[in-house]
Motif scaffolding. Structure first.
Motif, PDB file in Angstrom:
ATOM      1  N   ASP A  15       0.462  -1.255  -0.032  1.00 12.83           N
ATOM      2  CA  ASP A  15       0.244   0.198  -0.051  1.00 12.83           C
ATOM      3  C   ASP A  15       0.717   1.189  -0.230  1.00 12.83           C
ATOM      4  O   ASP A  15       1.503   0.960   0.642  1.00 12.83           O
ATOM      5  CB  ASP A  15      -1.052   0.016   0.832  1.00 12.83           C
ATOM      6  CG  ASP A  15      -2.214  -1.241   1.485  1.00 12.83           C
ATOM      7  OD1 ASP A  15      -2.332  -1.648   0.534  1.00 12.83           O
ATOM      8  OD2 ASP A  15      -2.437  -0.855   2.356  1.00 12.83           O
ATOM      9  N   PRO A  65      -0.022   5.569  -0.928  1.00 13.87           N
ATOM     10  CA  PRO A  65      -0.841   6.542  -2.147  1.00 13.87           C
ATOM     11  C   PRO A  65       0.279   6.948  -3.109  1.00 13.87           C
ATOM     12  O   PRO A  65       1.259   6.409  -3.974  1.00 13.87           O
ATOM     13  CB  PRO A  65      -0.273   7.913  -1.520  1.00 13.87           C
ATOM     14  CG  PRO A  65       0.277   7.560  -0.241  1.00 13.87           C
ATOM     15  CD  PRO A  65       0.491   6.404  -0.258  1.00 13.87           C
ATOM     16  N   LYS A  81       3.169   8.113  -3.796  1.00 12.35           N
ATOM     17  CA  LYS A  81       4.220   7.621  -3.870  1.00 12.35           C
ATOM     18  C   LYS A  81       5.068   5.951  -3.911  1.00 12.35           C
ATOM     19  O   LYS A  81       5.837   5.683  -3.894  1.00 12.35           O
ATOM     20  CB  LYS A  81       4.894   7.357  -2.461  1.00 12.35           C
ATOM     21  CG  LYS A  81       4.347   8.796  -1.278  1.00 12.35           C
ATOM     22  CD  LYS A  81       4.259   8.649  -0.295  1.00 12.35           C
ATOM     23  CE  LYS A  81       3.894  10.180   0.918  1.00 12.35           C
ATOM     24  NZ  LYS A  81       3.797  10.139   1.879  1.00 12.35           N
ATOM     25  N   SER A 122     -11.888  -9.149  -3.677  1.00 10.71           N
ATOM     26  CA  SER A 122     -11.735  -7.919  -2.386  1.00 10.71           C
ATOM     27  C   SER A 122     -12.689  -6.828  -2.895  1.00 10.71           C
ATOM     28  O   SER A 122     -13.224  -6.269  -3.787  1.00 10.71           O
ATOM     29  CB  SER A 122     -10.481  -6.969  -2.444  1.00 10.71           C
ATOM     30  OG  SER A 122     -10.622  -6.018  -1.687  1.00 10.71           O
ATOM     31  N   GLN A 152     -10.274   1.704  -3.418  1.00  8.16           N
ATOM     32  CA  GLN A 152      -9.663   2.204  -2.441  1.00  8.16           C
ATOM     33  C   GLN A 152      -8.225   2.889  -1.969  1.00  8.16           C
ATOM     34  O   GLN A 152      -6.916   3.228  -2.428  1.00  8.16           O
ATOM     35  CB  GLN A 152      -9.008   0.695  -0.954  1.00  8.16           C
ATOM     36  CG  GLN A 152      -8.291   1.036   0.204  1.00  8.16           C
ATOM     37  CD  GLN A 152      -9.145   1.347   1.076  1.00  8.16           C
ATOM     38  OE1 GLN A 152     -10.761   1.512   1.436  1.00  8.16           O
ATOM     39  NE2 GLN A 152      -9.003   2.739   1.966  1.00  8.16           N
ATOM     40  N   PHE A 153      -8.106   4.610  -1.255  1.00  4.75           N
ATOM     41  CA  PHE A 153      -7.732   5.410  -0.808  1.00  4.75           C
ATOM     42  C   PHE A 153      -5.269   4.569  -0.931  1.00  4.75           C
ATOM     43  O   PHE A 153      -5.606   3.944   0.269  1.00  4.75           O
ATOM     44  CB  PHE A 153      -7.014   6.101   0.355  1.00  4.75           C
ATOM     45  CG  PHE A 153      -6.906   7.209   0.390  1.00  4.75           C
ATOM     46  CD1 PHE A 153      -6.569   8.722  -0.273  1.00  4.75           C
ATOM     47  CD2 PHE A 153      -5.436   6.697   0.725  1.00  4.75           C
ATOM     48  CE1 PHE A 153      -5.643   9.534   0.054  1.00  4.75           C
ATOM     49  CE2 PHE A 153      -4.417   8.211   1.061  1.00  4.75           C
ATOM     50  CZ  PHE A 153      -4.844   9.513  -0.060  1.00  4.75           C
ATOM     51  N   GLN A 177      -4.682   1.930  -2.513  1.00  6.58           N
ATOM     52  CA  GLN A 177      -3.886   1.006  -3.235  1.00  6.58           C
ATOM     53  C   GLN A 177      -4.804   0.365  -4.839  1.00  6.58           C
ATOM     54  O   GLN A 177      -5.647  -0.299  -5.205  1.00  6.58           O
ATOM     55  CB  GLN A 177      -4.539  -0.370  -2.434  1.00  6.58           C
ATOM     56  CG  GLN A 177      -4.974  -0.755  -1.129  1.00  6.58           C
ATOM     57  CD  GLN A 177      -5.996  -2.038  -0.401  1.00  6.58           C
ATOM     58  OE1 GLN A 177      -6.609  -2.047  -0.387  1.00  6.58           O
ATOM     59  NE2 GLN A 177      -5.029  -3.117  -0.532  1.00  6.58           N
ATOM     60  N   TYR A 213      -3.801  -3.013  -5.885  1.00  5.85           N
ATOM     61  CA  TYR A 213      -3.856  -3.956  -5.457  1.00  5.85           C
ATOM     62  C   TYR A 213      -5.575  -3.801  -5.631  1.00  5.85           C
ATOM     63  O   TYR A 213      -6.012  -4.795  -6.196  1.00  5.85           O
ATOM     64  CB  TYR A 213      -4.412  -4.025  -3.812  1.00  5.85           C
ATOM     65  CG  TYR A 213      -4.961  -4.902  -2.999  1.00  5.85           C
ATOM     66  CD1 TYR A 213      -4.169  -5.995  -2.777  1.00  5.85           C
ATOM     67  CD2 TYR A 213      -6.478  -4.560  -2.746  1.00  5.85           C
ATOM     68  CE1 TYR A 213      -4.348  -7.034  -1.931  1.00  5.85           C
ATOM     69  CE2 TYR A 213      -6.884  -5.741  -1.973  1.00  5.85           C
ATOM     70  CZ  TYR A 213      -6.082  -7.025  -1.398  1.00  5.85           C
ATOM     71  OH  TYR A 213      -6.714  -7.864  -0.442  1.00  5.85           O
ATOM     72  N   TYR A 216     -12.777  -6.307   5.397  1.00  6.72           N
ATOM     73  CA  TYR A 216     -11.756  -6.695   5.772  1.00  6.72           C
ATOM     74  C   TYR A 216     -12.506  -7.711   7.915  1.00  6.72           C
ATOM     75  O   TYR A 216     -12.985  -7.687   8.034  1.00  6.72           O
ATOM     76  CB  TYR A 216     -11.789  -4.838   6.828  1.00  6.72           C
ATOM     77  CG  TYR A 216     -11.443  -3.934   5.883  1.00  6.72           C
ATOM     78  CD1 TYR A 216      -9.948  -3.643   6.158  1.00  6.72           C
ATOM     79  CD2 TYR A 216     -12.069  -3.276   4.824  1.00  6.72           C
ATOM     80  CE1 TYR A 216      -9.307  -2.600   5.146  1.00  6.72           C
ATOM     81  CE2 TYR A 216     -11.766  -2.394   4.072  1.00  6.72           C
ATOM     82  CZ  TYR A 216     -10.302  -2.070   4.121  1.00  6.72           C
ATOM     83  OH  TYR A 216      -9.362  -1.009   3.260  1.00  6.72           O
TER      84      TYR A 216
END
Ligand code: CAA
Length: 240
Positions: free
Chosen positions: A88, A90, A93, A134, A141-142, A144, A147, A179
């Motif tokens: 994970d 952002p 990055k 998932s 998802q922030f 990911q 993923y 989750y």
């Protein structure tokens, strides 16, 4: 004859619960793992389920490993492509390495796991494939991008395979866990995790056994008309 089931990443987390549930359902189970020898040995001691070590991201290793499982246990009837990792960050990055590692394991790894067993399933006119996707493949998802891309891709794999395999008695379905209380979710920073739990109407993380229950349903002999579907098990956090 007992059905032979292969569960990748099957010695820990959600995979371990799936391996146990399929054994309880009468299957002969082979659980794969990539690196954690101690956890795999403990799992075999506890359950009597045989484990095999290979990297799902490696096609040749998957093919050779699957040939070994079939030599030991017989033709594989059920495949649960569960092995997955997170890296994970952002997007600004995220490194190309983090992108590649997740794609190689979570997406190409699914291809590598199913492709070697597919011809045998077609010949024998029976197969059950379940891919563990998932909630984050459904909603994003922030942190990911990598993923979520793989988990959305897994849904495309399943829907396509369902169409190709149907006339051969093969089904392909996906389970989208929300989750779940596993090491993967526990690795999320505590503050972030608490915030996520706040978004789950059921008010708690899911249990690995609650995902295994879905898989056990999908791989049963009499589930043949359930094909190309997605079961969401996320405590009402998201409706696809
Ligand atoms: N939504 C909106 N903004 C967010 C955010 C979110 N979810 N998370 C962080 N931010 C913001 C921060 O507030 C911060 O803003 P400011 O710069 O204005 O302060 C900015 O984004 C950067 O935040 P960080 O400095 O904390 O960023 P970071 O480099 O440390 O990385 C992260 C953050 C790694 C993405 C971290 O937020 C994280 O781990 N998030 C969890 C991701 C997640 O849910 N992973 C699921 C793992 S479990 C799994 O994958 C299983 C499954 O299938 C469900």
């Amino acid at each position: 004859m007992a059905r032979v089931a292969l569960v990748t990443g099957g010695s820990r987390g959600i995979g371990a619960a799936i391996s146990k549930a399929l054994k309880a359902q009468g299957c002969t189970v082979a659980a794969t793992y990539a690196g954690n020898d101690a956890a795999a040995a403990a799992f075999t001691d506890e359950t009597g389920i045989k484990t095999y070590k290979w990297n799902a991201a490696d096609y040749d290793a998957s093919k050779a490993g699957i040939a070994q499982v079939e030599a030991d246990l017989g033709p594989i009837d059920i495949v649960v492509a569960n092995a997955g990792i997170t890296r994970d960050a952002p997007f600004h990055k995220m490194t190309p390495e983090q992108w590649r590692e997740v794609i190689d394991t979570n997406l190409t790894g699914v291809f590598n796991t199913i492709h070697p067993v597919w011809p045998g399933m077609r010949e024998r006119k029976f197969g059950r494939i379940v891919v563990i996707s998932s909630i984050n493949g459904q909603k994003g998802q922030f942190g990911q991008v990598n993923y979520a891309a793989t988990k959305a891709g897994d849904l495309g794999i399943v829907k396509s395979l369902a169409q190709e395999g149907a006339r051969f008695g093969i089904t392909a379905n996906a389970v989208c866990p929300g989750y779940i209380a596993t090491e993967m979710v526990m690795a999320v920073p505590e503050k972030v995790r608490e915030a996520i739990i706040g978004q789950i109407p059921t008010g708690r993380l899911g249990e690995p056994e609650e995902i295994a229950r879905c898989v056990a349903f999908l791989v049963a002999d009499d589930a043949g008309f359930v094909n190309g579907s997605t079961i969401s098990a996320n405590g009402a956090q998201f409706f696809a």
